[in-house]
Design a protein around this motif. Sequence first.
Motif, PDB file in Angstrom:
ATOM      1  N   SER A 130      67.800 -27.439 -36.230  1.00 17.73           N
ATOM      2  CA  SER A 130      67.875 -28.736 -35.796  1.00 17.73           C
ATOM      3  C   SER A 130      69.171 -28.619 -35.028  1.00 17.73           C
ATOM      4  N   PHE A 131      70.244 -27.974 -35.382  1.00 19.98           N
ATOM      5  CA  PHE A 131      71.616 -27.943 -34.390  1.00 19.98           C
ATOM      6  C   PHE A 131      71.120 -27.001 -33.016  1.00 19.98           C
ATOM      7  N   GLY A 132      70.101 -25.793 -33.123  1.00 20.81           N
ATOM      8  CA  GLY A 132      70.007 -25.119 -31.545  1.00 20.81           C
ATOM      9  C   GLY A 132      69.014 -26.282 -30.741  1.00 20.81           C
ATOM     10  N   ARG A 133      68.132 -27.165 -31.703  1.00 17.94           N
ATOM     11  CA  ARG A 133      67.842 -28.544 -30.671  1.00 17.94           C
ATOM     12  C   ARG A 133      68.344 -29.728 -30.228  1.00 17.94           C
ATOM     13  N   GLN A 134      69.347 -30.025 -30.812  1.00 14.35           N
ATOM     14  CA  GLN A 134      70.173 -30.399 -30.257  1.00 14.35           C
ATOM     15  C   GLN A 134      70.848 -30.354 -29.370  1.00 14.35           C
ATOM     16  N   LEU A 135      71.796 -28.652 -29.419  1.00 17.96           N
ATOM     17  CA  LEU A 135      72.045 -28.672 -28.471  1.00 17.96           C
ATOM     18  C   LEU A 135      71.534 -27.754 -27.514  1.00 17.96           C
ATOM     19  N   GLY A 136      70.170 -28.381 -27.140  1.00 17.69           N
ATOM     20  CA  GLY A 136      69.022 -27.720 -26.200  1.00 17.69           C
ATOM     21  C   GLY A 136      68.700 -26.471 -25.674  1.00 17.69           C
ATOM     22  N   SER A 137      68.588 -24.999 -27.511  1.00 17.13           N
ATOM     23  CA  SER A 137      69.252 -24.171 -26.815  1.00 17.13           C
ATOM     24  C   SER A 137      67.782 -23.212 -27.767  1.00 17.13           C
ATOM     25  N   ALA A 138      67.095 -23.289 -27.367  1.00 17.74           N
ATOM     26  CA  ALA A 138      66.041 -22.221 -29.026  1.00 17.74           C
ATOM     27  C   ALA A 138      67.092 -21.382 -29.759  1.00 17.74           C
ATOM     28  N   VAL A 139      66.574 -21.595 -30.723  1.00 16.38           N
ATOM     29  CA  VAL A 139      66.909 -20.160 -31.911  1.00 16.38           C
ATOM     30  C   VAL A 139      66.104 -19.126 -32.233  1.00 16.38           C
ATOM     31  N   GLN A 174      79.112 -30.588 -28.310  1.00 12.87           N
ATOM     32  CA  GLN A 174      78.516 -29.198 -28.470  1.00 12.87           C
ATOM     33  C   GLN A 174      79.104 -28.591 -29.529  1.00 12.87           C
ATOM     34  N   ALA A 175      80.583 -28.374 -28.843  1.00 16.72           N
ATOM     35  CA  ALA A 175      81.322 -27.211 -30.927  1.00 16.72           C
ATOM     36  C   ALA A 175      81.366 -28.327 -32.547  1.00 16.72           C
ATOM     37  N   ALA A 176      80.393 -29.210 -31.843  1.00 19.64           N
ATOM     38  CA  ALA A 176      80.224 -29.488 -33.589  1.00 19.64           C
ATOM     39  C   ALA A 176      78.573 -28.910 -34.011  1.00 19.64           C
ATOM     40  N   PRO A 177      77.956 -29.370 -33.580  1.00 21.35           N
ATOM     41  CA  PRO A 177      76.337 -27.855 -33.830  1.00 21.35           C
ATOM     42  C   PRO A 177      76.738 -27.312 -34.211  1.00 21.35           C
ATOM     43  N   LEU A 178      77.294 -26.571 -32.886  1.00 21.74           N
ATOM     44  CA  LEU A 178      77.801 -25.195 -33.523  1.00 21.74           C
ATOM     45  C   LEU A 178      78.364 -24.662 -34.292  1.00 21.74           C
ATOM     46  N   LYS A 188      58.518 -19.679 -42.851  1.00 20.77           N
ATOM     47  CA  LYS A 188      57.730 -20.936 -43.511  1.00 20.77           C
ATOM     48  C   LYS A 188      58.950 -21.374 -44.497  1.00 20.77           C
ATOM     49  N   THR A 189      59.069 -20.358 -45.403  1.00 21.63           N
ATOM     50  CA  THR A 189      58.968 -20.399 -46.628  1.00 21.63           C
ATOM     51  C   THR A 189      60.991 -20.707 -46.796  1.00 21.63           C
ATOM     52  N   SER A 190      61.551 -20.229 -45.530  1.00 22.33           N
ATOM     53  CA  SER A 190      63.086 -20.273 -45.633  1.00 22.33           C
ATOM     54  C   SER A 190      63.310 -21.696 -46.028  1.00 22.33           C
ATOM     55  N   GLY A 191      64.475 -21.673 -46.300  1.00 18.70           N
ATOM     56  CA  GLY A 191      65.877 -22.740 -46.918  1.00 18.70           C
ATOM     57  C   GLY A 191      66.137 -23.310 -46.315  1.00 18.70           C
ATOM     58  N   THR A 192      66.787 -24.377 -46.479  1.00 21.03           N
ATOM     59  CA  THR A 192      67.256 -25.842 -45.628  1.00 21.03           C
ATOM     60  C   THR A 192      68.385 -25.172 -44.972  1.00 21.03           C
ATOM     61  N   LEU A 200      78.223 -26.143 -36.917  1.00 13.89           N
ATOM     62  CA  LEU A 200      77.943 -26.042 -38.212  1.00 13.89           C
ATOM     63  C   LEU A 200      76.401 -25.266 -38.372  1.00 13.89           C
ATOM     64  N   ALA A 201      76.412 -24.621 -37.448  1.00  9.34           N
ATOM     65  CA  ALA A 201      74.795 -23.993 -37.497  1.00  9.34           C
ATOM     66  C   ALA A 201      76.021 -22.462 -37.585  1.00  9.34           C
ATOM     67  N   VAL A 202      76.909 -21.892 -36.796  1.00  7.92           N
ATOM     68  CA  VAL A 202      77.978 -20.589 -37.767  1.00  7.92           C
ATOM     69  C   VAL A 202      78.050 -21.005 -39.085  1.00  7.92           C
ATOM     70  N   ASN A 203      78.243 -21.912 -39.203  1.00  2.00           N
ATOM     71  CA  ASN A 203      78.787 -22.057 -40.974  1.00  2.00           C
ATOM     72  C   ASN A 203      77.199 -21.842 -41.289  1.00  2.00           C
ATOM     73  N   GLU A 204      76.237 -22.689 -41.309  1.00  2.00           N
ATOM     74  CA  GLU A 204      75.118 -22.261 -42.383  1.00  2.00           C
ATOM     75  C   GLU A 204      75.062 -20.916 -42.121  1.00  2.00           C
ATOM     76  N   PHE A 205      75.305 -19.992 -40.930  1.00  2.00           N
ATOM     77  CA  PHE A 205      74.293 -18.340 -40.966  1.00  2.00           C
ATOM     78  C   PHE A 205      74.998 -17.849 -42.157  1.00  2.00           C
ATOM     79  N   ILE A 206      76.893 -18.160 -41.660  1.00  2.00           N
ATOM     80  CA  ILE A 206      77.904 -17.416 -42.793  1.00  2.00           C
ATOM     81  C   ILE A 206      77.247 -17.248 -43.559  1.00  2.00           C
TER      82      ILE A 206
END
Length: 385
Positions: A356-365, A290-294, A345-349, A296-302
């Motif tokens: 994608s990380f949210g789906r991996q965690l079973g959580s809607a973003v 759980q901690a790994a994708p979470l 839909k024009t948002s970046g990677t 990575l999600a924090v990493n991408e947002f910040i």
Amino acid sequence: MSTNTQADPQELLAQQAALARFGEFALRCDDLGDILHEACRLVGEALGTDLAKVVELQPDGLTLLVREGVGWKPGVVGGVRTDMAHGPEGLALRTGQAVVSPDLNREDRFEIPDFVREHGSQSAVCVVIMGVDGTPPYGVLQVDSRQREAFGPPDISFLQTYANMLASAVGRLRASAELRRKAEDNERLLRELQHRVKNNLQVMVAMLDLQSRQLRAPESRAAMRGVARRVEALRLLHDKLHLSGEVDQIDLGEYLAQLSAGLLGFHEGGAARIQLVLEVQHGLIASPDQAAPLGLAVNEFITNSLKHAFGNGPGRVGLKLEAESVQRAKLSLWDNGQGLPLPRKTSGTGMRMIDSFGRQLGSAVHWNSDSGGTRLEMTIRLRSG
């Protein structure tokens, strides 16, 4: 004690009561020494003798150790060793049969150990404590008397029942000890593997950072540093697991707070003009998967906020982690920058990776963006291990 083939009813009742007490004790006790000592005490009482002992066969298959006993002088129990040629114990182990000696002074089948003579033993009866699942015998359960006694078949049967219960207890405790040993070995190996993974990730981060500094094209340098940040998020996770001593769970608040603070150092000039606001509740435990994708999600947002939200001006980036219930935690990430590009839909990677990380965690973003900045929220169901 019985001097013939028929057991006295009162003696039989006393023996059965002793067996019942011992069986209950042996099931709830996890200390072999205590179990052996209690067996010696109870058989001595039941048979009305002064001396009782358990003799343990040593790994060499030749030496015998007085492992436990009652009635013996200090230094005998745990200190006296004999060999298979001495005493009725050795004969019982060599033949696999019970040995009865009504008069030790007239014995010609075996030698009498000196410590037995010193205690004035005149008679003895012993039975083998068998091994479990094909293992060698554990040793011998023996009763000695300072008077000449004619131990009868009922006494031998009673003593053998005790020995069989001891064999089961020894087998149970040995199996438990082996399971603990294997578990400890597996845990040690896992920690070693965890340490190697952490070190390898640290080397990768350093190599990626060095490579990015050698690239001239800004786009290539930024892409390389982005990879380094993601690897650093995983390295920090492994570091936390290794330092905490828990390879299957991590304090999510502590991990995300340290990860967020470290991200500012990756962003050139970010630490000087960007304020990081952390509100994390500690003690929220998550598993590594759980901690790994979470992380990575924090990493991408910040990272996206530092790159796109503020231009060259100052700003704030925040992270909040709080418990919603016993098993659920809410993560909120925000900045006070210029907001997301629309339509989504024009948002970046980075944003697509977060979804994608949210789906991996079973959580809607859940995203929200306006001129006051960008915010996302996601709820995580916590589980450890």
